[in-house]
Write an enzyme that holds these catalytic residues in place. Sequence first.
Site, PDB file in Angstrom:
ATOM      1  N   ASP A  40      88.098  37.785  62.749  1.00  0.00           N
ATOM      2  CA  ASP A  40      86.668  38.097  62.834  1.00  0.00           C
ATOM      3  C   ASP A  40      86.341  39.483  62.292  1.00  0.00           C
ATOM      4  O   ASP A  40      85.791  40.339  62.993  1.00  0.00           O
ATOM      5  CB  ASP A  40      86.194  37.950  64.289  1.00  0.00           C
ATOM      6  CG  ASP A  40      86.353  36.527  64.788  1.00  0.00           C
ATOM      7  OD1 ASP A  40      86.316  35.593  63.946  1.00  0.00           O
ATOM      8  OD2 ASP A  40      86.512  36.321  66.004  1.00  0.00           O
ATOM      9  N   LYS A  62      91.421  31.220  61.341  1.00  0.00           N
ATOM     10  CA  LYS A  62      90.072  30.785  61.722  1.00  0.00           C
ATOM     11  C   LYS A  62      89.086  31.845  61.262  1.00  0.00           C
ATOM     12  O   LYS A  62      89.276  33.027  61.532  1.00  0.00           O
ATOM     13  CB  LYS A  62      89.985  30.589  63.241  1.00  0.00           C
ATOM     14  CG  LYS A  62      88.627  30.040  63.688  1.00  0.00           C
ATOM     15  CD  LYS A  62      88.594  29.725  65.160  1.00  0.00           C
ATOM     16  CE  LYS A  62      88.290  30.915  66.030  1.00  0.00           C
ATOM     17  NZ  LYS A  62      86.988  31.556  65.781  1.00  0.00           N
ATOM     18  N   ARG A  94      82.327  27.235  62.266  1.00  0.00           N
ATOM     19  CA  ARG A  94      80.885  27.297  62.018  1.00  0.00           C
ATOM     20  C   ARG A  94      80.087  26.636  63.144  1.00  0.00           C
ATOM     21  O   ARG A  94      78.885  26.829  63.243  1.00  0.00           O
ATOM     22  CB  ARG A  94      80.615  26.628  60.657  1.00  0.00           C
ATOM     23  CG  ARG A  94      79.186  26.406  60.278  1.00  0.00           C
ATOM     24  CD  ARG A  94      78.439  27.721  60.080  1.00  0.00           C
ATOM     25  NE  ARG A  94      77.037  27.488  59.735  1.00  0.00           N
ATOM     26  CZ  ARG A  94      76.130  27.093  60.605  1.00  0.00           C
ATOM     27  NH1 ARG A  94      76.447  26.878  61.852  1.00  0.00           N
ATOM     28  NH2 ARG A  94      74.882  26.904  60.213  1.00  0.00           N
ATOM     29  N   LYS A  95      80.732  25.808  63.944  1.00  0.00           N
ATOM     30  CA  LYS A  95      80.056  25.117  65.061  1.00  0.00           C
ATOM     31  C   LYS A  95      78.743  24.475  64.613  1.00  0.00           C
ATOM     32  O   LYS A  95      77.662  24.868  65.074  1.00  0.00           O
ATOM     33  CB  LYS A  95      79.787  26.064  66.225  1.00  0.00           C
ATOM     34  CG  LYS A  95      81.033  26.714  66.794  1.00  0.00           C
ATOM     35  CD  LYS A  95      80.708  27.543  68.019  1.00  0.00           C
ATOM     36  CE  LYS A  95      81.894  28.258  68.598  1.00  0.00           C
ATOM     37  NZ  LYS A  95      82.435  29.349  67.778  1.00  0.00           N
ATOM     38  N   ILE A  99      70.764  18.048  63.368  1.00  0.00           N
ATOM     39  CA  ILE A  99      70.673  16.629  63.019  1.00  0.00           C
ATOM     40  C   ILE A  99      71.604  16.355  61.838  1.00  0.00           C
ATOM     41  O   ILE A  99      71.944  17.260  61.070  1.00  0.00           O
ATOM     42  CB  ILE A  99      69.222  16.209  62.676  1.00  0.00           C
ATOM     43  CG1 ILE A  99      68.692  17.015  61.482  1.00  0.00           C
ATOM     44  CG2 ILE A  99      68.318  16.352  63.896  1.00  0.00           C
ATOM     45  CD1 ILE A  99      67.420  16.434  60.880  1.00  0.00           C
ATOM     46  N   GLY A 100      71.978  15.099  61.698  1.00  0.00           N
ATOM     47  CA  GLY A 100      72.945  14.709  60.672  1.00  0.00           C
ATOM     48  C   GLY A 100      72.568  15.166  59.279  1.00  0.00           C
ATOM     49  O   GLY A 100      73.396  15.696  58.527  1.00  0.00           O
TER      50      GLY A 100
HETATM   51  P1  5BU Z   1      88.673  36.898  70.659  1.00  0.00           P
HETATM   52  O1  5BU Z   1      88.583  38.154  69.904  1.00  0.00           O
HETATM   53  O2  5BU Z   1      90.109  36.376  70.838  1.00  0.00           O
HETATM   54  O3  5BU Z   1      87.893  36.895  71.952  1.00  0.00           O
HETATM   55  O4  5BU Z   1      87.953  35.841  69.694  1.00  0.00           O
HETATM   56  C1  5BU Z   1      87.758  34.522  70.045  1.00  0.00           C
HETATM   57  C2  5BU Z   1      87.279  33.726  68.857  1.00  0.00           C
HETATM   58  O5  5BU Z   1      87.167  32.353  69.220  1.00  0.00           O
HETATM   59  C3  5BU Z   1      85.911  34.143  68.346  1.00  0.00           C
HETATM   60  O6  5BU Z   1      85.912  33.927  66.935  1.00  0.00           O
HETATM   61  C4  5BU Z   1      84.963  33.186  69.011  1.00  0.00           C
HETATM   62  O7  5BU Z   1      83.820  32.951  68.216  1.00  0.00           O
HETATM   63  C5  5BU Z   1      85.802  31.944  69.137  1.00  0.00           C
HETATM   64  N1  5BU Z   1      85.510  31.079  70.291  1.00  0.00           N
HETATM   65  C6  5BU Z   1      85.639  31.491  71.593  1.00  0.00           C
HETATM   66  O8  5BU Z   1      85.999  32.630  71.858  1.00  0.00           O
HETATM   67  N2  5BU Z   1      85.389  30.622  72.620  1.00  0.00           N
HETATM   68  C7  5BU Z   1      85.017  29.352  72.406  1.00  0.00           C
HETATM   69  O9  5BU Z   1      84.809  28.587  73.358  1.00  0.00           O
HETATM   70  C8  5BU Z   1      84.915  28.929  71.059  1.00  0.00           C
HETATM   71  C9  5BU Z   1      85.165  29.806  70.029  1.00  0.00           C
HETATM   72 BR1  5BU Z   1      84.448  27.184  70.711  1.00  0.00          BR
END
Ligand code: 5BU
Length: 276
Positions: A40, A62, A94-95, A99-100
Site C-alpha cells: 500500500d 496485493k 479493488r473491492k 451493479i453488474g
Molecule cells: P495492513 O497494513 O496489514 O493493516 O493492511 C491491510 C490491507 O488489507 C489493506 O490493504 C486493506 O485495505 C486490506 N484489507 C483489510 O485490512 N481488511 C479487510 O477486511 C479487507 C482488506 Br477485505
Amino acid sequence: MSSKSQSTYGARAANHPNPLARKLFQVAEAKKSNVTVSADVTTTAELLDLADRLGPYIAVIKTHIDILSDFSQETITGLNALAAKHNFLIFEDRKFIDIGNTVQKQYHQGTLRISEWAHIINCSVLPGEGIVEALAQTAQSPDFPYGQDRGLLILAEMTSKGSLATGSYTSASVDYARKYQSFVLGFVSTRSLTEVESTVAANENEDFVVFTTGVNLSSKGDKLGQQYQTPQSAIGRGADFIIAGRGIYAAPDPVEAAKQYQQQGWEAYMARVGGQ
Ligand code: 5BU
C-alpha cells in the site's frame, strides 16, 4: 475447517479444476510461501521497488492501484515484468461493489485497466448475485483476451471493527461462490467458511481458497479500527494465504520482515497439514 485445508498446496494444485487456483498453489509450493504482501505505497517507483525486493519471498502481491499518485503504463509493464521475474501473482484489492453493468466497465475498461494486469480481483456481494455473474460473464466471454488466467475472490468478511460483513451477508458470499465456481477462486475472510450455512449445497470436490487480511506479528490493531491476528492464528482458522501490509512494508527492514512472515506462515501451514 474444510478437509482440503489439511491437504498440501501441491495436492490441491494437482486436483483443482480452476487453472488459476492451480497456479496459485503451485507458486506457494514452489516458493514455500503463503505470504501476500499488501503493497500500500503511493508511487509507482515505491511499488516496483518493493515488488522487486520482496518478490522472492511472496506468493502474491496485493495492490490498491487507485492510491498511486502516478499510475501509468509504466506501472503495468513494471508489475507484469516483476510478476514474471519472481513468479508471483497480482491481486488488485479493488473491492468492486456496484451493479453488474458498472463493474464490468470498471474491471475491463477504464483508466486502471485492471483486467490487463490483475490475476485476482475481489468484490463485495452487497449488490447481490448480479455482481458475481457480471464479472464472471466478462472474464469468460470468448473475446476476453486473458483466458483462464483470471479469478475472483468474494469479500465475505472484513477485519475492521464493527464490520457488517457477517451473518446472512457471509452466507450469501458462500452461495454465490458455489454458483459461480468456475470463476470464483475463494474468499477474503478471517477463517474457513466451509461450515457457514448456505442455500447452495457444497459439491464434494469444492476447494475454495481463503485469503486472510489483517495479519501482523507485532501489533494488535491500528487507531482506525483495523484488527490483527498472527500468521499462526490466521492459518489455524483456515487461511491458505496470509495478507500483511504495514507489518512488512513499514518494518525497518521490509525484506527481513517478509522472510519472517514467510517462515512463520510456512511453519503454521506445515503444522496444519501434519508436516506432509
Ligand atoms: P495492513 O497494513 O496489514 O493493516 O493492511 C491491510 C490491507 O488489507 C489493506 O490493504 C486493506 O485495505 C486490506 N484489507 C483489510 O485490512 N481488511 C479487510 O477486511 C479487507 C482488506 Br477485505
